[in-house]
Design an enzyme around this catalytic site. Structure first.
Site, PDB file in Angstrom:
ATOM      1  N   ASN A   1       0.815  -1.223   0.000  1.00 51.24           N
ATOM      2  CA  ASN A   1       0.000   0.000   0.000  1.00 51.24           C
ATOM      3  C   ASN A   1       0.849   1.275   0.000  1.00 51.24           C
ATOM      4  OD1 ASN A   1      -2.503   1.667   0.607  1.00 51.24           O
ATOM      5  ND2 ASN A   1      -1.306   2.017   2.472  1.00 51.24           N
TER       6      ASN A   1
ATOM      7  N   TYR B   1       5.194  10.472  -9.905  1.00 49.11           N
ATOM      8  CA  TYR B   1       4.247   9.583  -9.205  1.00 49.11           C
ATOM      9  C   TYR B   1       3.509   8.712 -10.218  1.00 49.11           C
ATOM     10  CZ  TYR B   1       0.064   8.477  -6.328  1.00 49.11           C
ATOM     11  OH  TYR B   1      -0.971   7.865  -5.667  1.00 49.11           O
TER      12      TYR B   1
HETATM   13  N1  LIG Z   1      -5.496   9.004  -1.185  1.00 48.37           N
HETATM   14  C1  LIG Z   1      -5.836   8.933  -2.464  1.00 48.37           C
HETATM   15  O1  LIG Z   1      -6.703   9.674  -2.963  1.00 48.37           O
HETATM   16  C2  LIG Z   1      -5.170   7.905  -3.349  1.00 48.37           C
HETATM   17  C3  LIG Z   1      -5.595   7.814  -4.678  1.00 48.37           C
HETATM   18  C4  LIG Z   1      -5.012   6.869  -5.507  1.00 48.37           C
HETATM   19  C5  LIG Z   1      -4.033   6.032  -5.015  1.00 48.37           C
HETATM   20  N2  LIG Z   1      -3.618   6.151  -3.721  1.00 48.37           N
HETATM   21  C6  LIG Z   1      -2.574   5.228  -3.251  1.00 48.37           C
HETATM   22  O2  LIG Z   1      -3.075   4.541  -2.136  1.00 48.37           O
HETATM   23  C7  LIG Z   1      -2.005   4.251  -1.222  1.00 48.37           C
HETATM   24  C8  LIG Z   1      -2.333   4.806   0.159  1.00 48.37           C
HETATM   25  O3  LIG Z   1      -2.603   6.171   0.026  1.00 48.37           O
HETATM   26  P1  LIG Z   1      -3.001   7.083   1.276  1.00 48.37           P
HETATM   27  O4  LIG Z   1      -3.473   8.367   0.711  1.00 48.37           O
HETATM   28  O5  LIG Z   1      -3.842   6.302   2.208  1.00 48.37           O
HETATM   29  O6  LIG Z   1      -1.545   7.274   1.905  1.00 48.37           O
HETATM   30  P2  LIG Z   1      -1.012   8.224   3.080  1.00 48.37           P
HETATM   31  O7  LIG Z   1      -2.111   8.788   3.881  1.00 48.37           O
HETATM   32  O8  LIG Z   1      -0.016   9.142   2.475  1.00 48.37           O
HETATM   33  O9  LIG Z   1      -0.204   7.099   3.876  1.00 48.37           O
HETATM   34  C9  LIG Z   1       0.109   7.266   5.174  1.00 48.37           C
HETATM   35  C10 LIG Z   1       0.754   6.008   5.677  1.00 48.37           C
HETATM   36  O10 LIG Z   1       2.034   5.797   5.050  1.00 48.37           O
HETATM   37  C11 LIG Z   1       3.019   5.636   6.091  1.00 48.37           C
HETATM   38  N3  LIG Z   1       4.327   6.019   5.538  1.00 48.37           N
HETATM   39  C12 LIG Z   1       4.646   7.211   4.956  1.00 48.37           C
HETATM   40  N4  LIG Z   1       5.927   7.196   4.563  1.00 48.37           N
HETATM   41  C13 LIG Z   1       6.440   5.978   4.887  1.00 48.37           C
HETATM   42  C14 LIG Z   1       7.720   5.370   4.737  1.00 48.37           C
HETATM   43  N5  LIG Z   1       8.741   6.017   4.136  1.00 48.37           N
HETATM   44  N6  LIG Z   1       7.894   4.106   5.193  1.00 48.37           N
HETATM   45  C15 LIG Z   1       6.866   3.446   5.789  1.00 48.37           C
HETATM   46  N7  LIG Z   1       5.635   3.966   5.945  1.00 48.37           N
HETATM   47  C16 LIG Z   1       5.427   5.228   5.501  1.00 48.37           C
HETATM   48  C17 LIG Z   1       2.462   6.525   7.184  1.00 48.37           C
HETATM   49  O11 LIG Z   1       3.005   6.283   8.450  1.00 48.37           O
HETATM   50  P3  LIG Z   1       4.361   7.048   8.951  1.00 48.37           P
HETATM   51  O12 LIG Z   1       4.248   8.463   8.497  1.00 48.37           O
HETATM   52  O13 LIG Z   1       4.355   6.849  10.425  1.00 48.37           O
HETATM   53  O14 LIG Z   1       5.484   6.297   8.279  1.00 48.37           O
HETATM   54  C18 LIG Z   1       0.990   6.116   7.162  1.00 48.37           C
HETATM   55  O15 LIG Z   1       0.804   4.840   7.747  1.00 48.37           O
HETATM   56  C19 LIG Z   1      -0.753   4.847  -1.859  1.00 48.37           C
HETATM   57  O16 LIG Z   1      -0.074   3.865  -2.608  1.00 48.37           O
HETATM   58  C20 LIG Z   1      -1.311   5.913  -2.785  1.00 48.37           C
HETATM   59  O17 LIG Z   1      -0.430   6.199  -3.830  1.00 48.37           O
HETATM   60  C21 LIG Z   1      -4.168   7.074  -2.872  1.00 48.37           C
END
Ligand SMILES: NC(=O)c1ccc[n+]([C@@H]2O[C@H](COP(=O)([O-])OP(=O)(O)OC[C@H]3O[C@@H](n4cnc5c(N)ncnc54)[C@H](OP(=O)(O)O)[C@@H]3O)[C@@H](O)[C@H]2O)c1
Length: 248
Positions: A83, A147
Site C-alpha cells: 500500500n 508519481y
Molecule cells: N489518497 C488517495 O486519494 C489515493 C488515490 C489513488 C491512489 N492512492 C494510493 O493509495 C495508497 C495509500 O494512500 P493514502 O493516501 O492512504 O496514503 P497516506 O495517507 O499518504 O499514507 C500514510 C501512511 O504511510 C506511512 N508512511 C509514509 N511514509 C512511509 C515510509 N517512508 N515508510 C513506511 N511507511 C510510511 C504513514 O506512516 P508514517 O508516516 O508513520 O510512516 C501512514 O501509515 C498509496 O499507494 C497511494 O499512492 C491514494
C-alpha cells in the site's frame, strides 16, 4: 459470501492511516492475523493493538525496513498488500530525475522488494495473494509526472509477476483507487486549502459526485485477497466511481 480468509496472515504496508489502515481493519474483521508496517512507532503500536495483530516500525523506502517488515510476520505470510505510495514533485516545473528516483523508492521498489521477500513464504504453502495499490494515474495521464510513472510501473510489475507465479497458487493484482477522502489525507488537506476549487473538481471529475472512501477501497482489496478471487490474476481493478477515462 464466505471469503475464506480466517487464519491467514497478512502484511499491510503504510497501514497506520488512510487506505492502508482501512485495509488492515477490513482484513482483521475477516479474522486475518494482520501485521502492519509504517515509520512512527506509537502509531504502529496503537493500530496493532486495535487489530489484535502486530506491527513493526519500518522505513520502507529501503531494503532494511522491508526485510524487517517481512521478518515481523514470523515465517508465515499469506497476503501482502503493498500500500505504501509516496509522491515526489507536483508537475514538470518541480520534477527531474531526483523526483523520479524518489517516486520509485516510495512506490515500485518497496512493492517489488517486499513481493520478492514474501514469495518464498507463499510458495511454502502453495497459496498467496499479492495486491499492489496503484492509482487511476497509473492507468492514464494526469497528476504528478514522477508519481504517475511509478504507479504505471506498479501495474506492469503486478501483471508480469502474476504470469510467473500463478501456477504456484499465488495471485498478483493491482488496485487503482480514484480520489479518496479521509481525515488528514491528501485530498482532505487540499479541500481545507481550497474548498471552492475542490468542490469544482468533484463536480467536474467525479461521476458519483463525491470522493471515494478508504473503506470502499479496502472492501475491494479484501475480496481480491480472498478464496473467492482465485481466478482474478494479473488484473488492475479500478476503484474510482468511474473517475478514470482509460478504456483499458
Ligand atoms: N489518497 C488517495 O486519494 C489515493 C488515490 C489513488 C491512489 N492512492 C494510493 O493509495 C495508497 C495509500 O494512500 P493514502 O493516501 O492512504 O496514503 P497516506 O495517507 O499518504 O499514507 C500514510 C501512511 O504511510 C506511512 N508512511 C509514509 N511514509 C512511509 C515510509 N517512508 N515508510 C513506511 N511507511 C510510511 C504513514 O506512516 P508514517 O508516516 O508513520 O510512516 C501512514 O501509515 C498509496 O499507494 C497511494 O499512492 C491514494
Amino acid at each position: 459470501m464466505n471469503l475464506g480468509l480466517a487464519g491467514r496472515t497478512a502484511l499491510v504496508t503504510a497501514a497506520t492511516r488512510g487506505i492502508g489502515l482501512a485495509i488492515a481493519r477490513s482484513l482483521a474483521a475477516e479474522n486475518v492475523r494482520v501485521v502492519i508496517a509504517a515509520r512512527t512507532k506509537d502509531d504502529v503500536e496503537r493500530v496493532a493493538a486495535e487489530l489484535h495483530g502486530s506491527g513493526v516500525p519500518a522505513e520502507l523506502t529501503g531494503e532494511e525496513g522491508c526485510r524487517a517488515a517481512v521478518e515481523a510476520c514470523q515465517g508465515r505470510l499469506d497476503i501482502l498488500v503493498n500500500n505504501l505510495g509516496l509522491r515526489a514533485g507536483t508537475g514538470w516545473a518541480d520534477t527531474g530525475v531526483t523526483q523520479f528516483e524518489q517516486a520509485m523508492a516510495g512506490n515500485l521498489y518497496p512493492a517489488a522488494r517486499l513481493s520478492l521477500l514474501a514469495l518464498p513464504l507463499m510458495r511454502e504453502r502453495g497459496w498467496g495473494r499479492i495486491v499492489v495499490i496503484s492509482s487511476v494515474f497509473g492507468r492514464e495521464s494526469g497528476g504528478a509526472p514522477a508519481y504517475n510513472a511509478t504507479k504505471a510501473a506498479e501495474i506492469s510489475f503486478a501483471t508480469a509477476l502474476a504470469r510467473e507465479v500463478g501456477r504456484q497458487g499465488i495471485t498478483v493484482n493491482a488496485v487503482a483507487p480514484g480520489s479518496i477522502l479521509f481525515p488528514g489525507g491528501s485530498w482532505w488537506r487540499r479541500r481545507e486549502a481550497d474548498p471552492a476549487g475542490i468542490a469544482a473538481f468533484v463536480e467536474r471529475e467525479l461521476p458519483l459526485g463525491r470522493f471515494g472512501t478508504a473503506e470502499e477501497v479496502a472492501d475491494a482489496v479484501t475480496f481480491l485477497c480472498s478464496e473467492r478471487a482465485a481466478l482474478i490474476n494479473g488484473a488492475c481493478l479500478p476503484v474510482d466511481g468511474g473517475q478514470s477515462r482509460s478504456n483499458i
